[in-house]
Design an enzyme around this catalytic site. Structure first.
Site, short mmCIF file in Angstrom:
data_model
loop_
_atom_site.label_atom_id
_atom_site.label_comp_id
_atom_site.label_asym_id
_atom_site.label_seq_id
_atom_site.Cartn_x
_atom_site.Cartn_y
_atom_site.Cartn_z
N ASP A 273 0.82 -1.22 0.00
CA ASP A 273 0.00 0.00 0.00
C ASP A 273 0.85 1.27 0.00
OD1 ASP A 273 -2.39 -1.63 0.35
OD2 ASP A 273 -1.77 -1.84 2.44
N LYS B 78 2.57 2.29 -5.14
CA LYS B 78 3.31 1.84 -6.32
C LYS B 78 2.57 2.14 -7.62
CE LYS B 78 3.52 -2.32 -4.55
NZ LYS B 78 3.03 -2.00 -3.20
N GLY C 281 -4.00 -3.96 -4.68
CA GLY C 281 -4.84 -2.87 -5.13
C GLY C 281 -3.99 -1.66 -5.44
N HIS C 282 -3.71 -1.45 -6.72
CA HIS C 282 -2.86 -0.32 -7.12
C HIS C 282 -3.75 0.84 -7.54
CE1 HIS C 282 0.87 -3.03 -7.94
NE2 HIS C 282 0.43 -3.08 -6.70
N GLN D 242 2.17 -5.93 -3.22
CA GLN D 242 2.44 -6.00 -1.78
C GLN D 242 3.73 -5.25 -1.45
OE1 GLN D 242 1.50 -9.37 -3.28
NE2 GLN D 242 -0.50 -8.45 -2.98
#
Length: 428
Positions: free
Chosen positions: A13, A16, A40-41, A222
Site C-alpha cells: 500500500d 506503487k 490494489g494499485h 504487496q
C-alpha cells in the site's frame, strides 16, 4: 537495455500504482511479476480514482505493452470485471495487454479453501484477503495447479474437475462442504473471455524486447516486509515480493536488472495481523488513517498506522539493492507539530540495534525515536521541490542520510501531477 523494477519497501500500500503511472511514459513495457487480486494499485488523475488489481499500472498509456507475468496468480472472474471497468472508462485494454500462459489460475474453490483455512487458525489468523492467493500458490508449489495455458487444452474440464475434487477433500477435512454455486459458471464464462485475449509465452516476449533495446518496468505487488522468505513470517503473503521475484516471475536473468525504485510512505501502514513496531493505537494513529484515507483498496479494511520505521526500510533496501527512493504521501503529515522517526529498536535484552531481528513478535522490540519539527504547510499546493518548507526538506535529508540512498521522487498528493522530482543529495 535493462529491466527497471519498482518495489514496495514496507507492508504494501505504498503507492506503487501512482509511481508506475508517472514513470510509465518513458517505458515500452510494464510487467507485473507476482501477486494477484489481493493487490490494489490506486491511480488518480484528472479528478478520477482508478484501482487496478491484476492488470499492470501502465494500462492507461496506449503506447505501452502491459504484461501479466508467469509469477502472477490470476482470478479470471475478477480479471473480467476489471477489464469491463476499463472498457466503461474508454480504455481498450485488450489491445495492449498480454497474459503469460504460465500464470497460475485461481479457481472459485481456492477462495473457499482460503476462507476455511483462515477460519481454522482462530485467533492466530494471518489476515488473509480471502482472494484464494495462498491456496493457489500452494497448488503451484505442489505441482497440481492449473495455468492460463491449460485453458487452451482439450481436456481442461477434466483437469479442472480433478483439482476441484482435491479441494473438496481438503474442505471436508476442515468439517465444511465445498459449495461453488454460481461461481463455477462465472469462472467458465470468464475463462472463455480469457481465450479471446493475447495469451503469450511472456518470457520470450520480454527477452526479445530486451534484445531490441526496449525499456521495461517491472511492477511488484504487496511490499518487501510481506515477502514469503524475508517478511514478518508467518504474517506474510505467498510470493517473493523482492527484486528476485521479478527474475522468476518474468523469466529475466539477474544481469538484466537495472534501476530499482524503492517506494515507501513518509509514515507506515499495515493491513491484517502481524508485528508492527511503530504502530500508533491512539488518536495520532487515527489522525494519520483519516488524513491518508488509509483503507484497503482491495478489501476496504482500515489500515493500521504508525511512524516511519528506518531499520525495516534499511533492511528492505539491502535485500532489493535499491538505487532510488520514492517517498509517498508526505502531505498526510502536514498537520503534526512534531514528526517521529524510528531510527533503532530496543530488544528485550536491552540491546540497541538498527537491524531487523529474526523475530518481530508483537511487543518484542521497542522503537527508539528521533523527533523533528513538523512543517505545517499544505504540500498539496506546492509545484516544485524548491517551494517545499525548510522543515520538510530537513525531514527528507534526515531520512536520506540514514538510508544512504537518494530520494528522487516526493509525492505530495494523490493526483498524478502532485509528484515532485528531486535532485537528491550525494549519499554514496
Amino acid at each position: 537495455m535493462a529491466v527497471d523494477i519498482l518495489i514496495g519497501l514496507q507492508w504494501g500500500d505504498e503507492g506503487k500504482g501512482k509511481i508506475v503511472d508517472v514513470l510509465a511514459p518513458t517505458y515500452d513495457i510494464v510487467a507485473r511479476f507476482q501477486g494477484g487480486p489481493n493487490a490494489g494499485h490506486t491511480l488518480e488523475f484528472e479528478g478520477t480514482k482508478h484501482v487496478l488489481h491484476q492488470i499492470p499500472s501502465g494500462i492507461f498509456h496506449p503506447h505501452i505493452k502491459n504484461i501479466i507475468g508467469n509469477g502472477v496468480v490470476l482470478d479470471p472472474i475478477v480479471f473480467r470485471t476489471e477489464m469491463q471497468k476499463l472498457t466503461d472508462r474508454g480504455v481498450d485494454a485488450a489491445k495492449n495487454l498480454f497474459i503469460s500462459k504460465k500464470a497460475s489460475l485461481i479457481l472459485p474453490s481456492h477462495r473457499i479453501l482460503d476462507r476455511v483455512s483462515e477460519e481454522a487458525l482462530g485467533s492466530g489468523k494471518i489476515g488473509s484477503t480471502l482472494k484464494g492467493i495462498g491456496p493457489t500458490y500452494q497448488d503451484k508449489i505442489g505441482r497440481v495447479g492449473l495455468r492460463v495455458g491449460d485453458i487452451l487444452a482439450d481436456d481442461f474440464q477434466e483437469r479442472y474437475n480433478k483439482l476441484v475434487e482435491r479441494h473438496r477433500k481438503t474442505v471436508e477435512f476442515y468439517g465444511q462442504q465445498l459449495e461453488l454455486g454460481e461461481q463455477e459458471q462465472a469462472f467458465f464464462d470468464a475463462v472463455n473471455y480469457l481465450k479471446s485475449l493475447n495469451l503469450v509465452d511472456s518470457e520470450y516476449m520480454i527477452n526479445e524486447a530486451l534484445k531490441n533495446g526496449k525499456r521495461i518496468l517491472a511492477e511488484g505487488a504487496q511490499g518487501s516486509l510481506l515477502d514469503i522468505d524475508f517478511g514478518t513470517y508467518p504474517f506474510v503473503t505467498s510470493s517473493t515480493t523482492l527484486v528476485a521475484g521479478a527474475c522468476t516471475g518474468l523469466g529475466v536473468a539477474p544481469r538484466h536488472i537495472g534501476e530499482v525504485y524503492g517506494i515507501f510512505k513518509a509514515y507506515c501502514t499495515r493491513v491484517g495481523s502481524g508485528p508492527f513496531p511503530t504502530e500508533l493505537l491512539d488518536e495520532v494513529g487515527e489522525e494519520i488513517r483519516q488524513a491518508g484515507r488509509e483503507f484497503g483498496s482491495t478489501t476496504g479494511r482500515p489500515r493500521r498506522c504508525g511512524w516511519v520505521d528506518l531499520p525495516s526500510l534499511k533492511y528492505s533496501i539491502m535485500l532489493n539493492g535499491v538505487t532510488q527512493l520514492n517517498m509517498m504521501k508526505a502531505d498526510v503529515l502536514t498537520e503534526f507539530d512534531t514528526i517521529h522517526i524510528c531510527t533503532h529498536y530496543k530488544l528485550p535484552s536491552g540491546e540497541i540495534t538498527d537491524k531487523v531481528p529474526h523475530s518481530l513478535e508483537e511487543g518484542s522490540v521497542k522503537p527508539i525515536y528521533t523527533e523533528l519539527p513538523g512543517w505545517k504547510v499544505d504540500l498539496n499546493q506546492i509545484d516544485s521541490v524548491e517551494e517545499l518548507p525548510e522543515a520538510f526538506k530537513n525531514y527528507l535529508v534526515f531520512v536520506e542520510e540514514h538510508l544512504q540512498v537518494p530520494i528522487t521522487i516526493v509525492s505530495v498528493g494523490p493526483d498524478r501531477k502532485s509528484t515532485l522530482k528531486r535532485d537528491a543529495m550525494n549519499v554514496a
